[in-house]
Design a protein around this motif. Structure first.
Motif, PDB file in Angstrom:
ATOM      1  N   SER A   1       1.090  -1.292   0.001  1.00  0.00           N
ATOM      2  CA  SER A   1      -0.099  -0.380  -0.043  1.00  0.00           C
ATOM      3  C   SER A   1       0.489   1.442  -0.549  1.00  0.00           C
ATOM      4  O   SER A   1       0.276   1.976  -0.542  1.00  0.00           O
ATOM      5  CB  SER A   1      -0.413  -0.452   1.441  1.00  0.00           C
ATOM      6  N   ILE A   2       1.885   1.436   0.437  1.00  0.00           N
ATOM      7  CA  ILE A   2       2.507   1.860   0.436  1.00  0.00           C
ATOM      8  C   ILE A   2       3.230   2.842  -0.444  1.00  0.00           C
ATOM      9  O   ILE A   2       3.630   3.822  -1.365  1.00  0.00           O
ATOM     10  CB  ILE A   2       4.028   2.109   2.025  1.00  0.00           C
ATOM     11  N   MET A   3       3.630   1.263  -1.440  1.00  0.00           N
ATOM     12  CA  MET A   3       3.972   1.681  -2.974  1.00  0.00           C
ATOM     13  C   MET A   3       3.323   2.339  -3.943  1.00  0.00           C
ATOM     14  O   MET A   3       3.262   3.172  -4.752  1.00  0.00           O
ATOM     15  CB  MET A   3       4.703   0.239  -3.904  1.00  0.00           C
ATOM     16  N   LEU A   4       1.908   1.928  -3.001  1.00  0.00           N
ATOM     17  CA  LEU A   4       0.900   2.671  -4.393  1.00  0.00           C
ATOM     18  C   LEU A   4       0.483   4.110  -3.899  1.00  0.00           C
ATOM     19  O   LEU A   4       0.479   4.777  -5.506  1.00  0.00           O
ATOM     20  CB  LEU A   4      -0.312   1.704  -4.177  1.00  0.00           C
ATOM     21  N   VAL A   5       0.135   4.831  -2.347  1.00  0.00           N
ATOM     22  CA  VAL A   5       0.403   5.481  -2.123  1.00  0.00           C
ATOM     23  C   VAL A   5       1.240   5.828  -2.841  1.00  0.00           C
ATOM     24  O   VAL A   5       1.218   7.638  -3.532  1.00  0.00           O
ATOM     25  CB  VAL A   5       0.296   5.549  -0.820  1.00  0.00           C
ATOM     26  N   VAL A   6       2.337   5.847  -2.818  1.00  0.00           N
ATOM     27  CA  VAL A   6       4.086   7.007  -3.037  1.00  0.00           C
ATOM     28  C   VAL A   6       3.455   7.545  -4.624  1.00  0.00           C
ATOM     29  O   VAL A   6       3.861   8.614  -5.536  1.00  0.00           O
ATOM     30  CB  VAL A   6       5.060   6.472  -3.204  1.00  0.00           C
ATOM     31  N   SER A   7       3.008   5.928  -5.058  1.00  0.00           N
ATOM     32  CA  SER A   7       3.030   6.792  -6.459  1.00  0.00           C
ATOM     33  C   SER A   7       1.679   7.645  -7.043  1.00  0.00           C
ATOM     34  O   SER A   7       2.184   7.984  -8.158  1.00  0.00           O
ATOM     35  CB  SER A   7       2.207   4.912  -7.445  1.00  0.00           C
ATOM     36  N   TYR A   8       0.791   7.335  -6.478  1.00  0.00           N
ATOM     37  CA  TYR A   8      -0.111   7.678  -6.645  1.00  0.00           C
ATOM     38  C   TYR A   8      -0.328  10.048  -6.386  1.00  0.00           C
ATOM     39  O   TYR A   8      -1.424  10.436  -6.396  1.00  0.00           O
ATOM     40  CB  TYR A   8      -1.448   7.761  -6.990  1.00  0.00           C
ATOM     41  N   THR A   9       0.866   9.747  -5.173  1.00  0.00           N
ATOM     42  CA  THR A   9       1.240  11.274  -4.890  1.00  0.00           C
ATOM     43  C   THR A   9       2.278  11.736  -5.049  1.00  0.00           C
ATOM     44  O   THR A   9       2.183  12.598  -5.915  1.00  0.00           O
ATOM     45  CB  THR A   9       0.790  11.016  -3.049  1.00  0.00           C
TER      46      THR A   9
ATOM     47  N   PRO B   1       7.299  12.343 -11.887  1.00  0.00           N
ATOM     48  CA  PRO B   1       6.821  11.348 -12.442  1.00  0.00           C
ATOM     49  C   PRO B   1       8.143  10.359 -11.623  1.00  0.00           C
ATOM     50  O   PRO B   1       7.823   8.843 -11.954  1.00  0.00           O
ATOM     51  CB  PRO B   1       6.917  11.232 -13.552  1.00  0.00           C
ATOM     52  N   LYS B   2       8.815  10.901 -11.427  1.00  0.00           N
ATOM     53  CA  LYS B   2      10.430  10.000 -11.182  1.00  0.00           C
ATOM     54  C   LYS B   2      10.291   9.231  -9.789  1.00  0.00           C
ATOM     55  O   LYS B   2      10.655   8.446  -9.518  1.00  0.00           O
ATOM     56  CB  LYS B   2      11.410  11.074 -10.452  1.00  0.00           C
ATOM     57  N   TYR B   3       9.107   9.345  -8.820  1.00  0.00           N
ATOM     58  CA  TYR B   3       8.608   9.419  -7.496  1.00  0.00           C
ATOM     59  C   TYR B   3       7.501   8.007  -8.510  1.00  0.00           C
ATOM     60  O   TYR B   3       6.999   7.018  -7.323  1.00  0.00           O
ATOM     61  CB  TYR B   3       7.815  10.166  -6.822  1.00  0.00           C
ATOM     62  N   HIS B   4       7.278   7.818  -9.306  1.00  0.00           N
ATOM     63  CA  HIS B   4       5.909   6.234  -9.405  1.00  0.00           C
ATOM     64  C   HIS B   4       7.233   5.477  -9.485  1.00  0.00           C
ATOM     65  O   HIS B   4       8.021   5.579 -10.207  1.00  0.00           O
ATOM     66  CB  HIS B   4       5.520   6.756 -10.813  1.00  0.00           C
ATOM     67  N   ILE B   5       6.479   4.355  -8.660  1.00  0.00           N
ATOM     68  CA  ILE B   5       6.999   3.289  -8.618  1.00  0.00           C
ATOM     69  C   ILE B   5       5.988   1.671  -9.508  1.00  0.00           C
ATOM     70  O   ILE B   5       6.777   1.641 -10.618  1.00  0.00           O
ATOM     71  CB  ILE B   5       7.155   2.733  -6.732  1.00  0.00           C
ATOM     72  N   LEU B   6       4.636   2.121  -9.079  1.00  0.00           N
ATOM     73  CA  LEU B   6       3.837   1.128 -10.419  1.00  0.00           C
ATOM     74  C   LEU B   6       2.512   1.682  -9.543  1.00  0.00           C
ATOM     75  O   LEU B   6       2.131   1.822  -9.082  1.00  0.00           O
ATOM     76  CB  LEU B   6       4.233  -0.141  -9.768  1.00  0.00           C
ATOM     77  N   SER B   7       1.769   1.213 -11.058  1.00  0.00           N
ATOM     78  CA  SER B   7       0.512   1.765 -10.998  1.00  0.00           C
ATOM     79  C   SER B   7      -0.656   0.772 -10.228  1.00  0.00           C
ATOM     80  O   SER B   7      -0.405  -0.433 -10.584  1.00  0.00           O
ATOM     81  CB  SER B   7       0.309   2.148 -12.918  1.00  0.00           C
ATOM     82  N   TYR B   8      -1.632   0.914 -10.069  1.00  0.00           N
ATOM     83  CA  TYR B   8      -2.300   0.242  -9.832  1.00  0.00           C
ATOM     84  C   TYR B   8      -2.899  -1.251 -10.762  1.00  0.00           C
ATOM     85  O   TYR B   8      -2.634  -2.440 -10.295  1.00  0.00           O
ATOM     86  CB  TYR B   8      -3.908   0.709  -9.584  1.00  0.00           C
ATOM     87  N   GLU B   9      -3.100  -0.585 -11.948  1.00  0.00           N
ATOM     88  CA  GLU B   9      -3.213  -1.734 -13.125  1.00  0.00           C
ATOM     89  C   GLU B   9      -2.043  -2.683 -13.057  1.00  0.00           C
ATOM     90  O   GLU B   9      -2.179  -3.742 -12.788  1.00  0.00           O
ATOM     91  CB  GLU B   9      -3.526  -0.943 -14.292  1.00  0.00           C
ATOM     92  N   ARG B  10      -0.827  -2.444 -12.965  1.00  0.00           N
ATOM     93  CA  ARG B  10       0.328  -3.178 -12.649  1.00  0.00           C
ATOM     94  C   ARG B  10       0.373  -3.804 -11.500  1.00  0.00           C
ATOM     95  O   ARG B  10       0.611  -5.158 -11.586  1.00  0.00           O
ATOM     96  CB  ARG B  10       1.644  -2.101 -13.051  1.00  0.00           C
ATOM     97  N   ALA B  11      -0.127  -3.564 -10.233  1.00  0.00           N
ATOM     98  CA  ALA B  11      -0.301  -3.981  -9.547  1.00  0.00           C
ATOM     99  C   ALA B  11      -1.556  -5.748  -9.228  1.00  0.00           C
ATOM    100  O   ALA B  11      -0.720  -6.841  -9.071  1.00  0.00           O
ATOM    101  CB  ALA B  11      -0.315  -3.035  -7.835  1.00  0.00           C
ATOM    102  N   ILE B  12      -1.991  -4.529  -9.402  1.00  0.00           N
ATOM    103  CA  ILE B  12      -3.442  -6.133  -9.881  1.00  0.00           C
ATOM    104  C   ILE B  12      -2.851  -7.094 -11.347  1.00  0.00           C
ATOM    105  O   ILE B  12      -2.757  -8.546 -10.696  1.00  0.00           O
ATOM    106  CB  ILE B  12      -4.541  -5.603 -10.384  1.00  0.00           C
ATOM    107  N   GLU B  13      -2.315  -6.859 -12.013  1.00  0.00           N
ATOM    108  CA  GLU B  13      -1.854  -8.165 -13.116  1.00  0.00           C
ATOM    109  C   GLU B  13      -0.254  -8.216 -12.196  1.00  0.00           C
ATOM    110  O   GLU B  13      -0.367  -9.842 -13.024  1.00  0.00           O
ATOM    111  CB  GLU B  13      -0.794  -6.617 -14.216  1.00  0.00           C
ATOM    112  N   ALA B  14       0.216  -7.904 -11.565  1.00  0.00           N
ATOM    113  CA  ALA B  14       1.898  -8.969 -10.754  1.00  0.00           C
ATOM    114  C   ALA B  14       0.522 -10.498  -9.564  1.00  0.00           C
ATOM    115  O   ALA B  14       2.003 -10.832  -9.557  1.00  0.00           O
ATOM    116  CB  ALA B  14       2.401  -7.595 -10.078  1.00  0.00           C
TER     117      ALA B  14
END
Length: 595
Positions: free
Chosen positions: A189-197, A203-216
């Motif tokens: 959840s920390i990875m996702l929140v950081v990506s979307y905030t 963009p340099k702080y973007h780790i992964l998207s929600y779609e990529r997380a679900i796909e993983a």
């Protein structure tokens, strides 16, 4: 004669006049047409830009944003043919390919033009690619530009944030500082929140998207675990496991070493086809009762059983969670696991019999076997089959499921489908005949915390994979092995074994999957899958090294402690670690001899 000459003169004059008038009438039209032709815009020329964006390992980079420039001017893609677009930019597909169409003037055909493609994605260094003339193909009014763009990793803010979160979550999980499901959920959840905030602001702080997380999330693993949990959960209500333990004692006829060997053999076989954690969960209370009646330390029987459960679980695709993860990720079948792993497990089990005799000989000599017959009768009365009908149907369903596993290559059906099918059949039979309690099965027998742990763990690993940490580790392993297959086998096997002895082998295996996949592609001779078997042996056999190395170890010793027979960390390690080294050495010899 004069008349004729006059007539000719008149006719000639009229012809000249007519020709003059005709010329004067057509000349402006010709001039206008010529002028119009000179001012008509050039016919449109189609520019097709296509190719692939690859990372340093030659894998396609998904969702990389591309821009196309002609002489420094950004081109728009009005048709959007074959491309995914976002914010005016072209996005690569999942396999890293892209395709865009542009309609331009004939000036595109000028050989002096400069055509440039730029690629951008967080955690990668921006790359600009200028196409040479030989990379352009002209066919009539169509120009086709093909470009393969390479992007290098960039250890930016997203990389360091993802790495820190992953390492902290790993520590929390491995040393049980926080429940592993909660730790994995917190990290994901920390990875996702950081990506979307922060990632939205920069963009340099973007780790992964929600779609990529679900796909993983590997649903093949999740559904396989769920299906087997349901099957085992229903079967255990029949009393089959306790009855088997009683039969083991009966067959031993008071011979303690023989009893230990029979218990180890049963545990290994059961763990190969069922969840070894559940197997130990059900066998441990009976084993403790038998040990107490014989007046020997329960650890003398429990430790060999634990070692056997991890050895047996290694033999098949469904025996141990690391194998399930490896099989799903690498697309390996049930039969491939049996053929490549089971022979080593049999040899390792035989060595375990000998090792047990040497280590626990003194304990077994202390056994009190005065009233074998009376104790056997008491076990028979206490541990009996409670529902033969449910057991019979359950064994039939289990046989069908295993048959589907074995014929995977024929049906091309994922093992999770077979497990869910068997679970649904057994579930339905139990409910229709009122032999099981629906709520009890759902609440107690399906380990929801384990399933959630796997889901969040997959997201955690995807985060460090997206930001490039696993690429760095893979390059380091490849460099250390020098591209040599023998070194790679030994390195993966022993590192996996040592790591799995001290940390949970499930997150370790999840982390190693992309790394081994890359090494399998780039190391000569590894295409036969030997590195996958090295990882399986290391992760599963390594779990025997310490009491925290595998879930079965923790569950068994936890029950023993609750019953008043605690086993200390170093007491377990003193016995188990040496055997772990022996079993891994056996696997190492096997891999080097036959691969």
């Amino acid at each position: 004669m004069p008349l004729k000459n006059g007539y000719k003169t008149v006719c000639s004059g009229r012809c000249v006049v007519l020709l003059t008038v005709l010329f004067l009438s057509l000349y402006p039209s010709a001039l206008f047409a010529q002028s119009a032709k000179g001012t008509t815009p050039s016919e449109p020329v189609s520019l097709e830009v296509l190719g692939t964006v690859l990372d340093s390992h030659g894998r396609g980079v998904a969702n990389a944003a591309l821009e196309v420039f002609l002489n420094g001017q950004s081109l728009e893609d009005p048709a959007g043919a074959g491309s995914v677009r976002e914010g005016g930019k072209i996005l690569t597909k999942e396999d890293g390919t892209y395709h865009a169409s542009f309609l331009l003037g004939e000036e595109l055909l000028d050989p002096e033009n400069v055509l440039e493609i730029t690629a951008h994605k967080p955690s990668f260094a921006d790359n600009s690619y200028i196409l040479e003339q030989h990379e352009l193909t002209t066919a009539g009014k169509n120009v086709i530009a093909m470009a393969e763009i390479r992007m290098k990793r960039d250890a930016g803010p997203a990389f360091w944030l993802a790495t820190i979160v992953f390492v902290l979550a790993y520590i929390l999980i491995s040393f049980e500082l926080l429940h592993r499901t909660v730790a994995a959920m917190l990290g994901a959840s920390i990875m996702l929140v950081v990506s979307y905030t922060l990632g939205t602001l920069n963009p340099k702080y973007h780790i992964l998207s929600y779609e990529r997380a679900i796909e993983a999330i590997d649903m093949n693993v999740i559904f396989l675990l769920m299906g087997m949990m349901i099957i085992v959960g229903i079967l255990k209500h029949t009393g089959i496991f306790q009855w088997c333990a009683y039969k083991c004692y009966q067959l031993a006829r008071g011979k303690i070493l023989l009893l230990a060997i029979i218990l180890m053999s049963f545990t290994a076989v059961a763990s190969a086809f069922l969840d070894n954690v559940t197997t130990m969960l059900l066998l441990t209370p009976v084993t403790i009762e038998i040990a107490v009646s014989l007046r020997i330390a329960p650890a003398a029987l429990l430790i060999p059983e634990i070692l056997a459960s991890n050895i047996g679980g290694t033999a098949t695709l469904i025996g141990d969670p690391p194998n399930i993860m490896i099989g799903s990720y690498a697309g390996l079948s049930f039969v491939e696991f049996v053929v490549n792993l089971a022979p080593v497990c049999v040899v390792a089990l035989v060595f375990l019999f000998v090792y047990t005799k040497i280590v626990f000989a003194k304990d077994y000599k202390k056994a009190n076997i005065d009233d074998i017959k009376g104790f056997t009768e008491s076990l028979r009365a206490e541990y009996r089959i409670t529902d033969r009908t449910l057991l019979g149907f359950g064994l039939l369903v289990m046989a069908i499921v295993v048959a589907f596993f074995l014929t995977h290559s024929v049906w091309h059906m994922e093992v999770s489908v077979a497990a869910l099918f068997g679970a649904s059949l057994l579930f339905t039979f139990g409910l229709v005949t009122n032999r099981i309690n629906l709520l009890e099965l759902i609440e107690k027998d399906i380990e929801w915390t384990t399933l959630l742990f796997f889901m969040f763990l997959f997201i955690l690993v995807a985060g460090v994979e997206e930001t490039g940490l696993l690429d760095i580790v893979a390059d380091w392993v490849r460099s250390l092995a020098g591209g040599n297959l023998v070194m790679s086998i030994c390195l993966i096997l022993w590192v996996s074994a040592i790591m799995s002895a001290f940390v949970d082998n499930i997150p370790f295996t999840a982390t190693m999957l992309p790394i081994v996949a890359y090494l399998t592609q780039v190391i000569p001779g590894a295409e036969n899958g030997v590195l996958w078997w090295a990882l399986a042996f290391g992760a599963c056999f390594g779990g025997n090294g310490t009491m925290i190395g595998a879930s079965a170890n923790v569950v068994t010793l936890g029950i023993a402690e609750s019953a008043g027979f605690p086993v200390r960390f170093f007491a377990f390690m003193k016995v188990a670690f040496l055997y772990m080294i022996i079993s891994v050495a056996i696997a190492n010899v096997w891999l080097l001899m036959f691969y």
